[in-house]
Write a protein that holds these residues in place. Structure first.
Motif, PDB file in Angstrom:
ATOM      1  N   ARG A  27       0.790  -1.041   0.132  1.00  0.00           N
ATOM      2  CA  ARG A  27       0.153   0.075  -0.136  1.00  0.00           C
ATOM      3  C   ARG A  27       0.937   0.990  -0.072  1.00  0.00           C
ATOM      4  NH1 ARG A  27      -5.382   1.385   2.880  1.00  0.00           N
ATOM      5  NH2 ARG A  27      -5.658   3.515   2.012  1.00  0.00           N
ATOM      6  N   ALA A  28       1.994   1.367   0.832  1.00  0.00           N
ATOM      7  CA  ALA A  28       2.750   2.498   0.829  1.00  0.00           C
ATOM      8  C   ALA A  28       3.322   2.737  -0.551  1.00  0.00           C
ATOM      9  CB  ALA A  28       3.928   2.441   1.969  1.00  0.00           C
ATOM     10  N   TYR A  29       3.844   1.455  -1.161  1.00  0.00           N
ATOM     11  CA  TYR A  29       4.559   1.692  -2.620  1.00  0.00           C
ATOM     12  C   TYR A  29       3.492   2.342  -3.567  1.00  0.00           C
ATOM     13  CZ  TYR A  29       7.000   0.567  -6.795  1.00  0.00           C
ATOM     14  OH  TYR A  29       7.873   0.810  -7.671  1.00  0.00           O
ATOM     15  N   CYS A  30       2.260   1.786  -3.462  1.00  0.00           N
ATOM     16  CA  CYS A  30       1.154   2.472  -4.407  1.00  0.00           C
ATOM     17  C   CYS A  30       0.851   3.935  -3.997  1.00  0.00           C
ATOM     18  CB  CYS A  30      -0.303   1.489  -4.190  1.00  0.00           C
ATOM     19  SG  CYS A  30      -0.173   0.024  -4.892  1.00  0.00           S
ATOM     20  N   ASP A  31       0.692   4.330  -2.945  1.00  0.00           N
ATOM     21  CA  ASP A  31       0.830   5.546  -2.485  1.00  0.00           C
ATOM     22  C   ASP A  31       1.671   6.682  -3.075  1.00  0.00           C
ATOM     23  OD1 ASP A  31      -1.657   5.135  -1.259  1.00  0.00           O
ATOM     24  OD2 ASP A  31      -0.978   4.976   0.857  1.00  0.00           O
ATOM     25  N   LYS A  32       3.111   5.875  -2.758  1.00  0.00           N
ATOM     26  CA  LYS A  32       4.498   6.740  -3.158  1.00  0.00           C
ATOM     27  C   LYS A  32       4.203   6.790  -4.684  1.00  0.00           C
ATOM     28  CE  LYS A  32       7.038   5.256   0.580  1.00  0.00           C
ATOM     29  NZ  LYS A  32       8.108   4.473   1.090  1.00  0.00           N
ATOM     30  N   ALA A  33       3.787   5.631  -5.583  1.00  0.00           N
ATOM     31  CA  ALA A  33       3.732   5.685  -6.822  1.00  0.00           C
ATOM     32  C   ALA A  33       2.833   6.623  -7.315  1.00  0.00           C
ATOM     33  CB  ALA A  33       3.372   4.385  -7.722  1.00  0.00           C
ATOM     34  N   ARG A  34       1.656   7.002  -6.542  1.00  0.00           N
ATOM     35  CA  ARG A  34       0.870   7.960  -7.095  1.00  0.00           C
ATOM     36  C   ARG A  34       1.327   9.364  -6.840  1.00  0.00           C
ATOM     37  NH1 ARG A  34      -3.198   8.183  -2.468  1.00  0.00           N
ATOM     38  NH2 ARG A  34      -1.567   9.293  -1.774  1.00  0.00           N
ATOM     39  N   ASP A  35       1.950   9.490  -5.611  1.00  0.00           N
ATOM     40  CA  ASP A  35       2.508  10.888  -5.502  1.00  0.00           C
ATOM     41  C   ASP A  35       3.635  11.134  -6.406  1.00  0.00           C
ATOM     42  OD1 ASP A  35       1.050  10.825  -3.108  1.00  0.00           O
ATOM     43  OD2 ASP A  35       2.492  10.368  -1.747  1.00  0.00           O
ATOM     44  N   ALA A  36       4.333  10.246  -6.737  1.00  0.00           N
ATOM     45  CA  ALA A  36       5.424  10.537  -7.894  1.00  0.00           C
ATOM     46  C   ALA A  36       5.172  10.977  -9.144  1.00  0.00           C
ATOM     47  CB  ALA A  36       6.440   9.115  -7.930  1.00  0.00           C
ATOM     48  N   LEU A  37       4.076  10.157  -9.606  1.00  0.00           N
ATOM     49  CA  LEU A  37       3.068  10.385 -10.922  1.00  0.00           C
ATOM     50  C   LEU A  37       2.473  11.810 -10.691  1.00  0.00           C
ATOM     51  CD1 LEU A  37       2.341   6.849 -11.852  1.00  0.00           C
ATOM     52  CD2 LEU A  37       3.816   8.137 -12.770  1.00  0.00           C
ATOM     53  N   LYS A  38       2.016  12.085  -9.640  1.00  0.00           N
ATOM     54  CA  LYS A  38       0.993  13.566  -9.520  1.00  0.00           C
ATOM     55  C   LYS A  38       2.256  14.552  -9.597  1.00  0.00           C
ATOM     56  CE  LYS A  38      -1.779  13.899  -6.557  1.00  0.00           C
ATOM     57  NZ  LYS A  38      -2.551  13.742  -5.094  1.00  0.00           N
ATOM     58  N   SER A  39       3.386  14.391  -8.878  1.00  0.00           N
ATOM     59  CA  SER A  39       4.523  15.565  -9.075  1.00  0.00           C
ATOM     60  C   SER A  39       5.069  15.495 -10.411  1.00  0.00           C
ATOM     61  CB  SER A  39       5.623  14.894  -8.176  1.00  0.00           C
ATOM     62  OG  SER A  39       5.312  15.213  -6.555  1.00  0.00           O
ATOM     63  N   ALA A  87       0.630  10.893 -16.905  1.00  0.00           N
ATOM     64  CA  ALA A  87       1.166  10.720 -15.533  1.00  0.00           C
ATOM     65  C   ALA A  87      -0.035  10.916 -14.581  1.00  0.00           C
ATOM     66  CB  ALA A  87       2.151  11.719 -15.460  1.00  0.00           C
ATOM     67  N   ARG A  88      -0.998  11.764 -14.840  1.00  0.00           N
ATOM     68  CA  ARG A  88      -2.067  11.757 -13.905  1.00  0.00           C
ATOM     69  C   ARG A  88      -3.124  10.346 -13.945  1.00  0.00           C
ATOM     70  NH1 ARG A  88      -2.187  17.323 -15.589  1.00  0.00           N
ATOM     71  NH2 ARG A  88      -3.602  16.797 -17.526  1.00  0.00           N
ATOM     72  N   THR A  89      -2.990  10.061 -15.358  1.00  0.00           N
ATOM     73  CA  THR A  89      -3.678   8.709 -15.521  1.00  0.00           C
ATOM     74  C   THR A  89      -2.921   7.488 -14.867  1.00  0.00           C
ATOM     75  OG1 THR A  89      -4.443   9.291 -17.423  1.00  0.00           O
ATOM     76  CG2 THR A  89      -4.530   7.113 -17.078  1.00  0.00           C
ATOM     77  N   GLY A  90      -1.646   7.642 -14.922  1.00  0.00           N
ATOM     78  CA  GLY A  90      -0.811   6.641 -14.287  1.00  0.00           C
ATOM     79  C   GLY A  90      -1.188   6.729 -12.503  1.00  0.00           C
ATOM     80  N   ALA A  91      -1.155   7.852 -12.194  1.00  0.00           N
ATOM     81  CA  ALA A  91      -1.461   7.983 -10.631  1.00  0.00           C
ATOM     82  C   ALA A  91      -2.881   7.337 -10.460  1.00  0.00           C
ATOM     83  CB  ALA A  91      -1.338   9.605 -10.416  1.00  0.00           C
TER      84      ALA A  91
END
Length: 125
Positions: A27-39, A87-91
């Protein structure tokens, strides 16, 4: 370098150290992936705007006018804007990954706690 670039570098270094052995790590990895892609999406949008501005300042070629230069600049920047959209879609997909794991592997993770909605007001009329 923008604040989003610095944040992105920090998030990626944290993601590299994740082992994906437990549900909380996934879950932490998925959250970090979302944050990275949003950035990344924000960074791409800023860069697209900056690129378009700089290209519009270039002198026109031969006998073409300023409007042609503006059109060319907008066309070139459009590709970065499409990258930002991707990238937003990826997030969003990174967020959906965790939701899918909780549905597909509920028998391992345990039942998902259902949150009872809270009443906001108790009106008696």
């Amino acid at each position: 370098m923008t604040a989003h670039t610095t944040k992105l570098k920090r998030i990626i270094s944290e993601m590299e150290s994740t082992e994906l052995n437990t549900g909380s790590e996934i879950r932490a990895y998925c959250d970090k992936a979302r944050d990275a892609l949003k950035s990344m999406a924000v960074e791409l949008e800023f860069t697209a705007t900056e690129l378009q501005s700089r290209l519009m300042e270039l002198p026109p070629e031969g006998n073409e006018g300023r409007m042609k230069v503006r059109t060319k600049a907008r066309t070139c920047a459009r590709h970065l804007r499409k990258s930002a959209k991707a990238a937003r879609t990826g997030a969003a997909e990174a967020t959906r990954t965790w939701a899918s794991i909780t549905r597909q592997f509920e028998y391992i993770l345990g039942p998902v706690k259902k949150v009872k909605p809270k009443k906001i007001l108790n009106l008696k009329i």
